[in-house]
Design an enzyme around this catalytic site. Structure first.
Site: not given
Ligand code: GLV
Ligand code: GLV
Length: 321
Positions: A234, A263, A281
């Site tokens: 993350r 993000e 991602h």
């Protein structure tokens, strides 16, 4: 049939599996839903199948007293307020295990891409600049025989570490729990030692308040100048602005990122750096894995709505309580 609200279209086989088991309301537009749209869908549903891009906060969880399950289509569940869900008796489920290998592959794809300048080399060829072999063209970093540091020895960390034995690497790892990485040549060390000794560093930890900015200014200072940092976990496990500084100042050699602190926004300075590879991602993005994640997320919701223990549940205490 029970009602399942699906916040984002899944691959076809997974969608068909949902239709076989639920009355379905799905977001078929290719975009993330607004909070109002999320609320509206949740109010209609018995369970929601959501993604890591949906913030499932207290307001959303309290919007429908009949809501029984939030089934996250991801292994990480930092997008969900688990404490409130548990208080309300709502099962929170996730998809561990099924995306381990795909995610480990992406970590290695990034490692190769950064170390060997794969992306820049491809652009060079496409731009018509390749005029013949030469000894100094795109000289990168040797991988074989080097030291890989794996931060976090859960399923994904182990799978990343296992791959290193094909490259005759020395593996160091850190772990919070007592799990060890067996069967390969790997040594558990304190984080500081891992940072100081590794040529490649892979982050494979969940995002929690304890792992927020685990890699910050001081940690970059410990790293080797030839170190390459890979993050498929993350974004906010790393202080992104300090990462930019470390890359710019040559404190480390490069970075491969699949995730970002804010993000989908990405620090503009990262975009301008040559020594980074940036992915959108896609750690678990294989057709096989994305379907399997769907099957598991649906099975989790079916079990939770039946009052049975789902295969993967974050707050098992809500079942049979
Ligand atoms: C992906 O990032 C996941 O948590 O599954
Ligand atoms: C992945 O599935 C993990 O829990 O590490």
């Amino acid at each position: 049939m029970k009602k399942l609200f699906v916040t984002r279209e899944l691959p076809k086989e997974a969608m068909n599996y949902i239709k076989d088991n639920f009355e379905l309301r799905a977001n078929l537009d290719d975009r993330a839903l607004s909070k109002a749209e999320l609320l509206e869908g949740i109010k209609w549903a018995d369970a929601v199948l959501c993604t890591l891009a949906d913030k499932i906060d207290e307001e959303i969880l309290r919007a429908n007293p009949k809501l029984k399950c939030v089934s996250n289509y991801a292994v990480g569940y930092n997008n969900i307020d688990v404490i409130t869900a548990t208080e309300l008796g709502i099962a929170v489920c996730n998809t561990p295990g099924v995306l381990t290998e795909a995610t480990a592959d992406i970590a290695w794809s990034l490692l190769f891409a950064v170390a060997r300048q794969i992306v820049q080399s491809d652009s060079y060829v496409r731009a018509g600049k390749f005029k013949g072999w030469k000894p100094t063209l795109f000289c990168g970093h040797e991988i074989s025989g080097k030291t890989l540091g794996v931060i976090g020895a859960g399923r994904i960390g182990k799978a990343v570490a296992r791959r290193a034995s094909g490259f005759n690497m020395n593996v160091l790892y850190t772990n919070r729990s007592k799990t060890t990485i067996d069967g390969i040549n790997a040594t558990q060390v304190p984080l500081e030692e891992l940072l100081a000794k590794s040529d490649f560093i892979s982050l494979n930890i969940p995002y929690t308040k304890d792992t927020h900015y685990l890699i910050d200014k001081d940690q970059f200072k410990l790293m080797k100048r030839n170190a390459i940092l890979i993050n498929t976990a993350r974004g906010a496990c790393v202080n992104e602005l300090e990462l930019v500084k470390a890359l710019k100042n040559g404190e480390i050699a490069g970075a491969g990122l699949d995730v970002y602190e804010h993000e989908p926004e990405i620090c503009p300075e990262l975009m301008n750096l040559e020594n980074v590879v940036l992915l959108p991602h896609i750690g678990s993005a294989t057709t096989e894995t994305r379907n399997t994640m769907g099957f598991l997320a649906v099975d989790n919701a079916i079990a939770a709505l039946d009052g049975k223990m789902p295969k993967a549940i974050v707050n098992p205490e809500v079942i049979n309580n």
